[in-house]
Design an enzyme around this catalytic site. Structure first.
Site: not given
Ligand code: S3P
Length: 434
Positions: A22, A26, A120, A167, A316
């Site tokens: 993550s 970013r 998705r 996200q 996760d």
């Molecule tokens: C993530 C947020 C999560 C997570 C994904 C990575 C991120 O998803 O499951 O593996 O990097 O912001 P969601 O925010 O859709 O729950």
């Protein structure tokens, strides 16, 4: 070879997991937008992070791996229209966050992805981006990729997120950076806050008031900020596989070095402690996105309930928590986790199906599952298919370390999206993989 044979083994020892997926993605986006060259240490050498970085290169950033670090030279706020569609591979984070960024910056972009990503839901980002004034076309059958984005001249909005999703939150905040006026997002539950922490590190003004996060937009020109050095800690979600593998075995010990300890990511540690494991944490760096070391001592775990606000902070890790549940005494209940159905696969259905193959007593719920253990695992006589979901493949490999026969897991190349060294590390910790 796209399958692995995994043998039973006692896993323990010391490991350092690769960079956080993550945070890496970013950092790729923000360093690409900055003015000057940023040095990034610990960037994840995995497919998702690569897809996001090459998308940024297609829009004008320069990336160069040398001397163990990644150097990103940014476009000083001026992204170029890419010559081709951006192929986001398997990366939901890359797709959803970048959609906000390019919609804000007014760059016309098409995005495509692999089969899993193409199934998705993207309506969840289309809605707020359209409210801000962007045009989002989804030509997949069910509000899915391919996606066409045309934006620019966005207006700030107040947006109550319909689901707890970092996200979607990050997508709206990135778009909000380029909007006219203020953008506020309100989360139903706290989710990972890496975007907010990076904005703060880059001196991009952001206001956080509980679950309400606001950003004053800079208009279409976007914010001007200078490149800086970034250190990406090890990915807690990758460490989670070894944490569960060791916590579930009485007498086993594990040390994980240099791993992210952001409290919005580490709820698994609370769950493991509640279930009876012994966990020691040493914080090396507490500022920004914290990191440090974790020591785990295993025990005969006991079941617990995982629900509510805890869910986004271990979202996760739920597949591997179900593995811990199969080995623990009594009932482990996962609730409020319907989001699992729209991850890289339907993780509730996949885990329930796979656990049953090992003889585990598991009941599927619409928003989770109830696992009753401990199970004397039987070795499945069929090949287990990951269906392209890295966390399902790794969870099943961990579960089988507790069985008494070998299993074959098919479709394992997806593990490269987040943890290319997984099989190697399994062997380093005493596992046997072919
Ligand atoms: C993530 C947020 C999560 C997570 C994904 C990575 C991120 O998803 O499951 O593996 O990097 O912001 P969601 O925010 O859709 O729950």
């Amino acid at each position: 070879m796209n399958s692995k044979k995994v043998f039973p083994a006692k896993l323990e020892g010391t490991v350092k997991v690769p960079g956080d997926k993550s945070i890496s993605q970013r950092v790729a986006m923000l360093a690409s937008l900055a003015e000057g060259t940023s040095k990034v240490s610990g960037y994840l050498n995995g497919e998702d992070a690569r897809s996001t970085l090459s998308a940024m290169e297609q829009m004008g950033a320069k990336a160069d791996f040398r001397d163990d670090a990644l150097y990103i030279t940014g476009v000083a706020g001026k992204l170029q229209k890419p010559a081709e569609a951006l192929n986001m591979g398997n990366s939901g984070t890359g797709t959803r966050l970048l959609a906000g960024l390019v919609a804000g910056a007014g760059v016309e972009v098409a995005m495509v992805g692999d089969d899993s990503l193409s199934s998705r839901p993207m309506g969840r980002i289309r809605h707020p981006l359209e409210l801000m004034g962007a045009g989002i076309g989804l030509s997949g059958k069910k509000g899915t990729l391919p996606m066409m984005i045309s934006g620019g001249r966005l207006e700030g909005i107040g947006y109550l997120l319909p689901m707890a999703s970092a996200q979607v939150k990050s997508c709206v905040l990135l778009a909000g950076l380029f909007a006219k006026g203020k953008t506020t997002v309100i989360e139903p539950r706290p989710t990972r806050d890496h975007t907010e922490k990076l904005f703060q590190a880059l001196d991009i003004p952001i206001t956080i008031d509980g679950l309400e996060i606001s950003i004053e937009g800079f208009g279409e020109e976007g914010p001007k900020f200078k490149a800086r050095d970034f250190v990406v800690p090890g990915d807690f979600s990758s460490a989670a596989f070894w944490i569960v593998a060791v916590a579930s075995r009485p007498g086993a010990e594990l040390t994980i070095d240099n791993v992210g300890l952001n409290p919005r990511r580490t709820a698994l540690l609370d769950v493991m402690q509640r279930m009876g494991a012994d966990i020691e944490i040493t914080v090396t760096e507490a500022k920004g996105d914290p990191y440090g070391n974790i020591k785990v001592r295993g025990a005969q775990l006991k079941g617990t309930v995982i629900e509510g606000d805890e869910i986004p902070n271990l979202i996760d890790e739920l597949p591997v928590i179900a593995v811990a549940g199969a080995l623990a005494e009594g009932q482990t209940e996962i609730r409020d986790a319907a989001e699992l159905r729209v991850k890289e696969s339907d993780r509730i259905a996949e885990m329930v199906k796979n656990l049953k193959l090992f003889g585990v007593d598991v009941e599927e719920k619409s928003d989770g599952m109830v696992v009753t253990g401990p199970t004397h695992l039987k070795t499945p006589d069929v090949v287990i298919d990951s269906h392209g979901d890295h966390r399902i493949a790794m969870s099943m490999a961990v579960l089988n370390s507790f069985s008494d026969g070998a299993i074959t897991i098919d479709n394992v190349s997806c593990v490269d999206t987040s943890y290319p060294e997984f099989w190697q590390h399994m062997e380093k910790l005493g596992g046997h993989v072919q």
